[in-house]
Scaffold this motif. Structure first.
Motif, PDB file in Angstrom:
ATOM      1  N   ARG A   1      57.858  31.678  36.994  1.00 58.73           N
ATOM      2  CA  ARG A   1      58.028  30.533  36.099  1.00 58.73           C
ATOM      3  C   ARG A   1      58.994  29.432  36.609  1.00 58.73           C
ATOM      4  N   PRO A   2      58.580  28.611  37.680  1.00 53.34           N
ATOM      5  CA  PRO A   2      59.683  27.735  38.101  1.00 53.34           C
ATOM      6  C   PRO A   2      60.137  26.561  37.097  1.00 53.34           C
ATOM      7  N   SER A   3      61.443  26.284  37.537  1.00 56.04           N
ATOM      8  CA  SER A   3      62.017  25.153  36.600  1.00 56.04           C
ATOM      9  C   SER A   3      61.775  23.786  37.053  1.00 56.04           C
ATOM     10  N   ASN A   4      61.955  22.653  36.132  1.00 54.01           N
ATOM     11  CA  ASN A   4      61.718  21.521  36.457  1.00 54.01           C
ATOM     12  C   ASN A   4      62.541  20.613  37.424  1.00 54.01           C
ATOM     13  N   GLN A   5      63.497  21.269  38.189  1.00 52.74           N
ATOM     14  CA  GLN A   5      64.443  20.867  39.004  1.00 52.74           C
ATOM     15  C   GLN A   5      63.916  20.061  40.111  1.00 52.74           C
ATOM     16  N   ARG A   6      62.951  20.503  40.834  1.00 51.54           N
ATOM     17  CA  ARG A   6      62.257  19.994  41.863  1.00 51.54           C
ATOM     18  C   ARG A   6      61.504  18.458  41.395  1.00 51.54           C
TER      19      ARG A   6
ATOM     20  N   ALA B   1      64.656  16.007  32.144  1.00 53.53           N
ATOM     21  CA  ALA B   1      63.029  16.308  31.908  1.00 53.53           C
ATOM     22  C   ALA B   1      62.290  15.028  31.798  1.00 53.53           C
ATOM     23  N   MET B   2      62.889  13.965  31.284  1.00 52.58           N
ATOM     24  CA  MET B   2      62.046  12.857  31.452  1.00 52.58           C
ATOM     25  C   MET B   2      61.534  12.354  32.759  1.00 52.58           C
ATOM     26  N   GLU B   3      62.453  12.557  33.704  1.00 48.41           N
ATOM     27  CA  GLU B   3      62.302  12.362  35.095  1.00 48.41           C
ATOM     28  C   GLU B   3      61.307  13.430  35.647  1.00 48.41           C
ATOM     29  N   ALA B   4      61.065  14.766  35.235  1.00 49.08           N
ATOM     30  CA  ALA B   4      60.321  15.767  35.782  1.00 49.08           C
ATOM     31  C   ALA B   4      59.132  15.290  35.095  1.00 49.08           C
ATOM     32  N   VAL B   5      58.854  15.098  33.898  1.00 52.78           N
ATOM     33  CA  VAL B   5      57.514  14.569  33.387  1.00 52.78           C
ATOM     34  C   VAL B   5      57.041  13.383  34.162  1.00 52.78           C
TER      35      VAL B   5
ATOM     36  N   ASP C   1      50.268  14.346  23.728  1.00 51.58           N
ATOM     37  CA  ASP C   1      49.543  13.208  23.294  1.00 51.58           C
ATOM     38  C   ASP C   1      50.544  12.083  22.826  1.00 51.58           C
ATOM     39  N   ARG C   2      51.717  12.288  22.633  1.00 56.81           N
ATOM     40  CA  ARG C   2      52.840  11.462  22.187  1.00 56.81           C
ATOM     41  C   ARG C   2      53.087  10.715  23.454  1.00 56.81           C
ATOM     42  N   LEU C   3      53.052  11.356  24.605  1.00 54.05           N
ATOM     43  CA  LEU C   3      53.112  10.968  26.176  1.00 54.05           C
ATOM     44  C   LEU C   3      52.253  10.062  26.339  1.00 54.05           C
ATOM     45  N   GLY C   4      50.948  10.184  25.957  1.00 50.21           N
ATOM     46  CA  GLY C   4      49.716   9.171  26.365  1.00 50.21           C
ATOM     47  C   GLY C   4      49.234   9.233  27.464  1.00 50.21           C
ATOM     48  N   TYR C   5      49.152  10.512  28.120  1.00 46.34           N
ATOM     49  CA  TYR C   5      48.632  10.921  29.228  1.00 46.34           C
ATOM     50  C   TYR C   5      47.979  12.205  29.333  1.00 46.34           C
ATOM     51  N   GLN C   6      46.744  12.523  29.591  1.00 52.45           N
ATOM     52  CA  GLN C   6      46.175  13.744  29.808  1.00 52.45           C
ATOM     53  C   GLN C   6      45.985  14.281  31.036  1.00 52.45           C
ATOM     54  N   PHE C   7      46.655  15.428  31.146  1.00 51.31           N
ATOM     55  CA  PHE C   7      46.811  15.964  32.615  1.00 51.31           C
ATOM     56  C   PHE C   7      45.552  16.844  32.906  1.00 51.31           C
ATOM     57  N   ARG C   8      45.249  16.550  34.053  1.00 49.77           N
ATOM     58  CA  ARG C   8      44.084  17.367  34.745  1.00 49.77           C
ATOM     59  C   ARG C   8      44.504  18.670  35.205  1.00 49.77           C
ATOM     60  N   LYS C   9      46.103  18.618  35.642  1.00 56.15           N
ATOM     61  CA  LYS C   9      46.716  20.079  36.230  1.00 56.15           C
ATOM     62  C   LYS C   9      47.836  20.083  35.100  1.00 56.15           C
ATOM     63  N   PRO C  10      47.441  20.581  33.872  1.00 55.11           N
ATOM     64  CA  PRO C  10      48.309  20.976  32.700  1.00 55.11           C
ATOM     65  C   PRO C  10      49.633  21.849  33.135  1.00 55.11           C
ATOM     66  N   GLU C  11      49.420  22.690  34.138  1.00 54.33           N
ATOM     67  CA  GLU C  11      50.553  23.348  34.737  1.00 54.33           C
ATOM     68  C   GLU C  11      51.910  22.700  35.093  1.00 54.33           C
ATOM     69  N   LEU C  12      51.532  21.338  35.703  1.00 50.39           N
ATOM     70  CA  LEU C  12      52.530  20.323  36.179  1.00 50.39           C
ATOM     71  C   LEU C  12      53.515  19.974  34.752  1.00 50.39           C
ATOM     72  N   LEU C  13      52.667  19.602  33.753  1.00 47.97           N
ATOM     73  CA  LEU C  13      53.291  19.425  32.438  1.00 47.97           C
ATOM     74  C   LEU C  13      54.403  20.436  32.199  1.00 47.97           C
ATOM     75  N   VAL C  14      53.595  21.721  32.104  1.00 47.47           N
ATOM     76  CA  VAL C  14      54.702  22.979  31.560  1.00 47.47           C
ATOM     77  C   VAL C  14      55.592  23.064  32.656  1.00 47.47           C
ATOM     78  N   ARG C  15      55.527  22.920  33.934  1.00 45.15           N
ATOM     79  CA  ARG C  15      56.636  22.878  34.695  1.00 45.15           C
ATOM     80  C   ARG C  15      57.910  22.109  34.594  1.00 45.15           C
ATOM     81  N   ALA C  16      57.519  20.672  34.272  1.00 40.96           N
ATOM     82  CA  ALA C  16      58.169  19.688  33.935  1.00 40.96           C
ATOM     83  C   ALA C  16      59.143  19.762  32.727  1.00 40.96           C
ATOM     84  N   LEU C  17      58.458  20.748  31.618  1.00 37.33           N
ATOM     85  CA  LEU C  17      59.271  21.165  30.637  1.00 37.33           C
ATOM     86  C   LEU C  17      60.056  22.243  30.644  1.00 37.33           C
TER      87      LEU C  17
END
Length: 227
Positions: A38-43, A119-123, A12-28
């Motif tokens: 549970r892959p990390s956000n490095q890639r 993490a910001m870049e990953a998001v 909500d703070r980001l202001g973007y609703q993910f269609r694939k929320p698993e991408l956000l989880v990985r970014a974090l």
């Protein structure tokens, strides 16, 4: 995929609703807590850095139609460096949603410039993969908006800029005071205050004295600009 309450709040703070929320989880997900399942956000960080670079380069190119490459380059560098990414992350309290291992959490990982910047870049990459450049661009431009407008000022070394600000008003140079040093020897964290004789000050924390001083100077300049 069902998101935890802290990740939903961050979305909500980001202001973007993910269609694939698993991408956000990985970014974090920081490498300190990653696993085979549970892959990390490095890639994502690698990709997000390139997406951010393109968006910022285009924004600067569009904002100033007469600046040459020598003028645009330092502005670009100031806007895509890790400290600026970390500041944007703090703006939306990304640290509160970061998934960290216990040791990283105990050493103040949620406040570290490097972790927040990565993490910001990953998001940003997660948004790009979820919705394309048309989705990532407005989020970046919103978070970086004021920074892009003040890019020419930010391109200068913040400590030099703060000193020039003080001298132009007949003040002595600002002072930088070490308030605290925490963390183990291999990963220290320094808390430093940038102070003016008039009493204005700003405090910042980073993994080196130089980074903390630069960040504190930037915060103080931003506060003076708002006045």
């Amino acid at each position: 995929m069902k998101l935890s309450a802290d990740v939903r709040a961050f979305q909500d703070r980001l202001g973007y609703q993910f269609r694939k929320p698993e991408l956000l989880v990985r970014a974090l997900t920081h490498p300190s807590i990653a696993s085979e399942t549970r892959p990390s956000n490095q890639r994502l960080e690698f990709l997000g850095d390139r997406v951010l670079n393109l968006i910022i380069a285009e924004a600067l190119f569009t904002a100033d139609t007469v600046a040459d490459e020598g003028q645009l380059a330092p502005r670009y560098n100031a806007l895509v460096r890790k400290e600026t990414c970390a500041d944007a992350a703090r703006q939306i309290d990304l640290g509160a949603a970061l998934k960290l291992g216990r040791s990283e959490m105990m050493s103040g990982g949620r406040r570290k410039n490097a972790l927040l910047g990565d993490a910001m870049e990953a998001v940003i990459a997660a948004i790009y993969l979820d919705g394309g450049l048309d989705a990532a661009k407005p989020v970046v431009l919103r978070l970086w908006g004021e920074r892009i407008e003040n890019a020419e000022e930010r391109a200068r070394d913040p400590k030099t800029a703060l000193q020039e600000w003080a001298q132009a008003r007949g003040m002595p140079p600002p002072s930088y005071v070490l308030l605290e040093r925490t963390g183990p020897d291999h990963a220290p964290e320094f808390t430093i205050a940038a102070k003016l004789k008039t009493g204005e000050e700003a405090i910042s924390r980073a993994g080196s004295k130089r980074q903390a001083e630069q960040s504190a100077a930037t915060k103080l300049l931003d506060a003076l600009d708002r006045k």
